[in-house]
Scaffold this active site. Sequence first.
Site, PDB file in Angstrom:
ATOM      1  CG  HIS A   1     -14.551  39.681 -23.294  1.00 22.82           C
ATOM      2  ND1 HIS A   1     -14.518  40.885 -22.334  1.00 22.82           N
ATOM      3  CD2 HIS A   1     -12.808  38.997 -22.506  1.00 22.82           C
ATOM      4  CE1 HIS A   1     -13.941  41.174 -22.185  1.00 22.82           C
ATOM      5  NE2 HIS A   1     -13.020  40.294 -21.733  1.00 22.82           N
TER       6      HIS A   1
HETATM    7  P1  TYD Z   1     -10.675  37.843 -18.931  1.00 23.47           P
HETATM    8  O1  TYD Z   1     -11.671  38.739 -18.847  1.00 23.47           O
HETATM    9  O2  TYD Z   1     -11.560  36.784 -19.688  1.00 23.47           O
HETATM   10  O3  TYD Z   1      -9.141  37.994 -19.443  1.00 23.47           O
HETATM   11  P2  TYD Z   1      -9.145  39.076 -20.600  1.00 23.47           P
HETATM   12  O4  TYD Z   1     -10.332  40.004 -21.250  1.00 23.47           O
HETATM   13  O5  TYD Z   1      -7.567  39.884 -19.785  1.00 23.47           O
HETATM   14  O6  TYD Z   1      -8.273  37.833 -21.765  1.00 23.47           O
HETATM   15  O7  TYD Z   1      -9.659  36.555 -17.028  1.00 23.47           O
HETATM   16  C1  TYD Z   1      -9.056  36.054 -17.631  1.00 23.47           C
HETATM   17  C2  TYD Z   1      -9.558  34.901 -16.575  1.00 23.47           C
HETATM   18  O8  TYD Z   1      -9.184  35.810 -15.542  1.00 23.47           O
HETATM   19  C3  TYD Z   1     -11.060  34.255 -15.972  1.00 23.47           C
HETATM   20  O9  TYD Z   1     -10.325  32.893 -15.298  1.00 23.47           O
HETATM   21  C4  TYD Z   1     -11.540  35.190 -15.071  1.00 23.47           C
HETATM   22  C5  TYD Z   1     -10.362  35.553 -14.491  1.00 23.47           C
HETATM   23  N1  TYD Z   1     -10.534  37.395 -13.143  1.00 23.47           N
HETATM   24  C6  TYD Z   1     -10.780  37.291 -11.990  1.00 23.47           C
HETATM   25  O10 TYD Z   1     -11.385  36.319 -11.411  1.00 23.47           O
HETATM   26  N2  TYD Z   1     -10.833  38.186 -11.579  1.00 23.47           N
HETATM   27  C7  TYD Z   1     -10.993  39.555 -12.933  1.00 23.47           C
HETATM   28  O11 TYD Z   1     -10.899  40.985 -12.387  1.00 23.47           O
HETATM   29  C8  TYD Z   1     -10.461  39.855 -14.140  1.00 23.47           C
HETATM   30  C9  TYD Z   1     -10.558  40.698 -15.081  1.00 23.47           C
HETATM   31  C10 TYD Z   1     -10.096  38.127 -14.702  1.00 23.47           C
END
Ligand code: TYD
Length: 140
Positions: free
Chosen positions: A55
């Site tokens: 992302h």
């Molecule tokens: P995401 O940022 O997509 O993870 P990564 O980049 O590590 O693959 O987040 C994964 C899940 O965690 C998503 O459902 C949102 C949740 N999340 C939160 O609730 N708070 C946060 O601060 C973060 C970073 C993620």
Amino acid sequence: MKNNTVFNCSIVDLSKVHTIAGNITVVENGDNIPFEVKRVYYLYDVPAGEERGGHAHYELEQYIVAASGSFDVTLDDGLNKKKFTLNRPNLALHVVPGLWREINNFSSGSITMVLASEIYKEEDYIRNYEDFLKLKKWFL
Ligand code: TYD
């Protein structure tokens, strides 16, 4: 979407205080980080072969640190890709807004610590790569 490229990102040496009892690294607002930290989160127990990220963010700025172990972060601005290997707790990758990121090649037991400039906001994410490319085309 911010007009940033992968060349705006670099590895920052946070420095460390060494004692015979071990090391300590400090990140302090107003000192060795170029934004105010509003949130800290960390990834751990990542299964072997798994990939994270996938992302971009409109506004979020981050320091990514291998608090333990190692992993690779690949940044992509729509034109250029740059891969950084993080493997020391005193090094941070400064990721500016408007870049696609993938994190992979996690070593067993690694911990990815992220210092972030904003609280969690799902509306700050771009999760579709085609949408990201369309947004970047206005700038690159
Ligand atoms: P995401 O940022 O997509 O993870 P990564 O980049 O590590 O693959 O987040 C994964 C899940 O965690 C998503 O459902 C949102 C949740 N999340 C939160 O609730 N708070 C946060 O601060 C973060 C970073 C993620």
